[in-house]
Write a protein that holds these residues in place. Structure first.
Motif, PDB file in Angstrom:
ATOM      1  N   ALA A 170     -13.376 -12.170  -3.731  1.00 54.11           N
ATOM      2  CA  ALA A 170     -14.044 -11.071  -3.031  1.00 54.11           C
ATOM      3  C   ALA A 170     -13.381  -9.737  -3.345  1.00 54.11           C
ATOM      4  O   ALA A 170     -14.058  -8.716  -3.517  1.00 54.11           O
ATOM      5  CB  ALA A 170     -14.040 -11.333  -1.523  1.00 54.11           C
ATOM      6  N   ARG A 171     -12.071  -9.699  -3.417  1.00 54.14           N
ATOM      7  CA  ARG A 171     -11.351  -8.453  -3.679  1.00 54.14           C
ATOM      8  C   ARG A 171     -11.695  -7.866  -5.044  1.00 54.14           C
ATOM      9  O   ARG A 171     -11.517  -6.663  -5.260  1.00 54.14           O
ATOM     10  CB  ARG A 171      -9.842  -8.686  -3.584  1.00 54.14           C
ATOM     11  N   ASP A 172     -12.182  -8.710  -5.967  1.00 47.09           N
ATOM     12  CA  ASP A 172     -12.497  -8.242  -7.313  1.00 47.09           C
ATOM     13  C   ASP A 172     -13.823  -7.496  -7.382  1.00 47.09           C
ATOM     14  O   ASP A 172     -14.047  -6.734  -8.325  1.00 47.09           O
ATOM     15  CB  ASP A 172     -12.540  -9.430  -8.285  1.00 47.09           C
ATOM     16  N   VAL A 173     -14.707  -7.721  -6.407  1.00 52.07           N
ATOM     17  CA  VAL A 173     -16.042  -7.114  -6.469  1.00 52.07           C
ATOM     18  C   VAL A 173     -16.360  -6.232  -5.268  1.00 52.07           C
ATOM     19  O   VAL A 173     -17.336  -5.499  -5.279  1.00 52.07           O
ATOM     20  CB  VAL A 173     -17.135  -8.198  -6.594  1.00 52.07           C
ATOM     21  N   MET A 174     -15.521  -6.276  -4.227  1.00 52.74           N
ATOM     22  CA  MET A 174     -15.858  -5.557  -2.996  1.00 52.74           C
ATOM     23  C   MET A 174     -15.713  -4.047  -3.163  1.00 52.74           C
ATOM     24  O   MET A 174     -14.993  -3.549  -4.028  1.00 52.74           O
ATOM     25  CB  MET A 174     -14.967  -6.033  -1.852  1.00 52.74           C
ATOM     26  N   THR A 175     -16.419  -3.322  -2.296  1.00 52.65           N
ATOM     27  CA  THR A 175     -16.281  -1.878  -2.197  1.00 52.65           C
ATOM     28  C   THR A 175     -15.258  -1.576  -1.106  1.00 52.65           C
ATOM     29  O   THR A 175     -15.410  -2.022   0.033  1.00 52.65           O
ATOM     30  CB  THR A 175     -17.623  -1.225  -1.833  1.00 52.65           C
ATOM     31  N   GLU A 176     -14.210  -0.834  -1.457  1.00 51.60           N
ATOM     32  CA  GLU A 176     -13.137  -0.573  -0.505  1.00 51.60           C
ATOM     33  C   GLU A 176     -13.365   0.701   0.306  1.00 51.60           C
ATOM     34  O   GLU A 176     -12.952   0.794   1.457  1.00 51.60           O
ATOM     35  CB  GLU A 176     -11.796  -0.487  -1.236  1.00 51.60           C
ATOM     36  N   ARG A 177     -14.026   1.677  -0.274  1.00 50.33           N
ATOM     37  CA  ARG A 177     -14.325   2.927   0.453  1.00 50.33           C
ATOM     38  C   ARG A 177     -15.637   2.718   1.205  1.00 50.33           C
ATOM     39  O   ARG A 177     -16.719   2.925   0.670  1.00 50.33           O
ATOM     40  CB  ARG A 177     -14.405   4.104  -0.519  1.00 50.33           C
ATOM     41  N   VAL A 178     -15.510   2.301   2.441  1.00 47.36           N
ATOM     42  CA  VAL A 178     -16.656   1.834   3.208  1.00 47.36           C
ATOM     43  C   VAL A 178     -17.155   2.912   4.167  1.00 47.36           C
ATOM     44  O   VAL A 178     -16.363   3.564   4.855  1.00 47.36           O
ATOM     45  CB  VAL A 178     -16.294   0.566   4.016  1.00 47.36           C
ATOM     46  N   VAL A 179     -18.469   3.092   4.207  1.00 47.48           N
ATOM     47  CA  VAL A 179     -19.097   3.961   5.201  1.00 47.48           C
ATOM     48  C   VAL A 179     -19.282   3.146   6.475  1.00 47.48           C
ATOM     49  O   VAL A 179     -19.918   2.082   6.450  1.00 47.48           O
ATOM     50  CB  VAL A 179     -20.452   4.487   4.699  1.00 47.48           C
ATOM     51  N   THR A 180     -18.730   3.623   7.571  1.00 49.01           N
ATOM     52  CA  THR A 180     -18.785   2.881   8.829  1.00 49.01           C
ATOM     53  C   THR A 180     -19.330   3.772   9.945  1.00 49.01           C
ATOM     54  O   THR A 180     -19.530   4.968   9.763  1.00 49.01           O
ATOM     55  CB  THR A 180     -17.391   2.374   9.242  1.00 49.01           C
ATOM     56  N   GLU A 209     -27.598   9.401   4.554  1.00 47.96           N
ATOM     57  CA  GLU A 209     -26.671  10.106   3.679  1.00 47.96           C
ATOM     58  C   GLU A 209     -26.181   9.219   2.538  1.00 47.96           C
ATOM     59  O   GLU A 209     -26.097   9.637   1.394  1.00 47.96           O
ATOM     60  CB  GLU A 209     -25.470  10.597   4.497  1.00 47.96           C
ATOM     61  N   ALA A 210     -25.835   7.983   2.879  1.00 47.51           N
ATOM     62  CA  ALA A 210     -25.286   7.054   1.890  1.00 47.51           C
ATOM     63  C   ALA A 210     -26.355   6.233   1.188  1.00 47.51           C
ATOM     64  O   ALA A 210     -26.082   5.555   0.214  1.00 47.51           O
ATOM     65  CB  ALA A 210     -24.282   6.113   2.561  1.00 47.51           C
ATOM     66  N   ARG A 211     -27.583   6.268   1.718  1.00 44.03           N
ATOM     67  CA  ARG A 211     -28.708   5.497   1.194  1.00 44.03           C
ATOM     68  C   ARG A 211     -28.400   4.001   1.248  1.00 44.03           C
ATOM     69  O   ARG A 211     -28.615   3.259   0.302  1.00 44.03           O
ATOM     70  CB  ARG A 211     -29.069   5.961  -0.220  1.00 44.03           C
ATOM     71  N   PHE A 212     -27.901   3.590   2.418  1.00 44.11           N
ATOM     72  CA  PHE A 212     -27.641   2.180   2.692  1.00 44.11           C
ATOM     73  C   PHE A 212     -28.646   1.675   3.720  1.00 44.11           C
ATOM     74  O   PHE A 212     -29.237   2.451   4.463  1.00 44.11           O
ATOM     75  CB  PHE A 212     -26.232   1.969   3.249  1.00 44.11           C
ATOM     76  N   SER A 213     -28.801   0.348   3.781  1.00 48.67           N
ATOM     77  CA  SER A 213     -29.700  -0.246   4.766  1.00 48.67           C
ATOM     78  C   SER A 213     -28.938  -0.935   5.894  1.00 48.67           C
ATOM     79  O   SER A 213     -29.537  -1.437   6.832  1.00 48.67           O
ATOM     80  CB  SER A 213     -30.634  -1.257   4.096  1.00 48.67           C
ATOM     81  N   ALA A 214     -27.612  -0.941   5.817  1.00 48.16           N
ATOM     82  CA  ALA A 214     -26.790  -1.534   6.871  1.00 48.16           C
ATOM     83  C   ALA A 214     -25.386  -0.946   6.785  1.00 48.16           C
ATOM     84  O   ALA A 214     -24.933  -0.541   5.708  1.00 48.16           O
ATOM     85  CB  ALA A 214     -26.734  -3.050   6.740  1.00 48.16           C
ATOM     86  N   LEU A 215     -24.710  -0.898   7.945  1.00 51.06           N
ATOM     87  CA  LEU A 215     -23.354  -0.361   7.998  1.00 51.06           C
ATOM     88  C   LEU A 215     -22.481  -1.258   8.870  1.00 51.06           C
ATOM     89  O   LEU A 215     -22.936  -1.764   9.897  1.00 51.06           O
ATOM     90  CB  LEU A 215     -23.339   1.048   8.603  1.00 51.06           C
ATOM     91  N   PRO A 216     -21.208  -1.430   8.517  1.00 49.65           N
ATOM     92  CA  PRO A 216     -20.274  -2.107   9.421  1.00 49.65           C
ATOM     93  C   PRO A 216     -19.992  -1.208  10.629  1.00 49.65           C
ATOM     94  O   PRO A 216     -19.944   0.019  10.508  1.00 49.65           O
ATOM     95  CB  PRO A 216     -19.012  -2.282   8.570  1.00 49.65           C
ATOM     96  N   VAL A 217     -19.789  -1.825  11.768  1.00 54.44           N
ATOM     97  CA  VAL A 217     -19.453  -1.103  12.994  1.00 54.44           C
ATOM     98  C   VAL A 217     -17.999  -1.428  13.341  1.00 54.44           C
ATOM     99  O   VAL A 217     -17.608  -2.599  13.379  1.00 54.44           O
ATOM    100  CB  VAL A 217     -20.385  -1.511  14.153  1.00 54.44           C
ATOM    101  N   VAL A 218     -17.197  -0.384  13.578  1.00 51.61           N
ATOM    102  CA  VAL A 218     -15.776  -0.581  13.837  1.00 51.61           C
ATOM    103  C   VAL A 218     -15.365   0.142  15.118  1.00 51.61           C
ATOM    104  O   VAL A 218     -16.066   1.031  15.606  1.00 51.61           O
ATOM    105  CB  VAL A 218     -14.914  -0.056  12.661  1.00 51.61           C
ATOM    106  N   ASP A 219     -14.191  -0.267  15.649  1.00 52.20           N
ATOM    107  CA  ASP A 219     -13.624   0.472  16.776  1.00 52.20           C
ATOM    108  C   ASP A 219     -12.597   1.465  16.241  1.00 52.20           C
ATOM    109  O   ASP A 219     -12.452   1.644  15.026  1.00 52.20           O
ATOM    110  CB  ASP A 219     -13.031  -0.489  17.811  1.00 52.20           C
TER     111      ASP A 219
END
Length: 283
Positions: A5-15, A31-41
């Motif tokens: 996973a670390r080889d293909v993942m995107t590290e600069r994540v829009v949250t 803004e990012a033209r994404f269809s889903a976002l991670p939600v964080v605290d």
């Protein structure tokens, strides 16, 4: 060598934060033209995922927050998880397009279907494979059909008063032929950040649709190459369609309730005349 996973993942994540208003998630997706976002605290711990369909299902609640609409039970992986396992989970969970990568509960990256296709592709540009309806070749950037735009076309108008033709994308449509090689189809989706693209015959009549999920499940099966080598071997043939004169409430049912991301719009002769995406239904 096993791809992780670390080889293909995107590290600069829009949250987005769980206590943010739902409009904030919608704007960030636009803004990012994404269809889903991670939600964080506030400690960057993952608490859920918010998608466009979640926003659509709660758009009549002006006071809703991201936490009210998000999905809390999220499929996650570790950075050391094999990419083949990530791909399998995405195929099993058909609606899943984004998989957060976590370490001790904290978000360290995300993997999308596009990331997996990008890792798998053979390389080379195949923009010539796609064409605008009417036969013209693609020489510049493709239009924004089938990608989240965030700013819907409904405005303040009631959905019950509108037709599909009022909000659909109908200019510069892009389609591909059924005989296109799978790697070339993947390149079209990746290059222009499409999640799906219509498949038409030489008269622009709709034959079906091919999505990232189709390419993922069609090009490999348990790590082994399948016999399918062209789009017609993996595409979805039995496609739900709309007509320009259909009430927009019918489209809302398909996109918000049944979870479709893109619905082709055809005329009485089954000629593709437009597409409707979830972002078109945003206020």
């Amino acid at each position: 060598m096993v791809l992780r996973a670390r080889d293909v993942m995107t590290e600069r994540v829009v949250t987005v934060w769980a206590d943010a208003p739902l409009s904030r998630a919608r704007d960030r997706m636009a803004e990012a033209r994404f269809s889903a976002l991670p939600v964080v605290d506030r400690t960057f711990s993952l608490v859920g995922v918010i998608s466009l369909v979640d926003i659509l299902r709660h758009r009549d609640d002006p006071g809703a927050t991201v936490g009210d609409a998000m999905t809390e039970q999220v499929v996650t992986v570790q950075a050391t998880t094999a990419v083949s396992v990530v791909a399998h989970r995405m195929r099993v969970y058909g609606e899943l397009r984004l998989v957060p990568v976590v370490h001790k509960g904290q978000l360290v990256g995300v993997i999308t279907r596009s990331d997996l296709l990008r890792a798998r592709r053979a390389g080379g540009l195949f923009r010539r494979a796609a064409r605008r309806l009417g036969g013209a070749g693609i020489t510049g950037p493709m239009p924004e059909a089938m990608v989240p735009r965030g700013a819907g076309r409904i405005g303040g108008r009631p959905v019950s008063s509108l037709r599909v033709s009022d909000v659909m994308t109908d200019g510069g449509l892009v389609a591909i032929p059924p005989g296109l090689a799978l790697d070339e189809a993947a390149e079209v989706l990746l290059s222009y950040r499409f999640t799906a693209v219509p498949v038409v015959d030489d008269r622009d009549r709709l034959l079906g649709i091919v999505s990232e999920a189709d390419l993922m499940s069609g090009s490999t099966d348990g790590g082994r190459r399948t016999r399918a080598s062209t789009v017609d071997g993996v595409m979805t043939y039995d496609v739900e369609v709309l007509h320009p004169g259909d009430p927009l409430t019918a489209a809302e049912h398909l996109l918000a309730e049944r979870g479709f991301r893109v619905v082709p719009v055809v005329d009485d002769d089954q000629v593709l005349v437009g597409v409707l995406s979830r972002s078109d239904l945003l206020p």
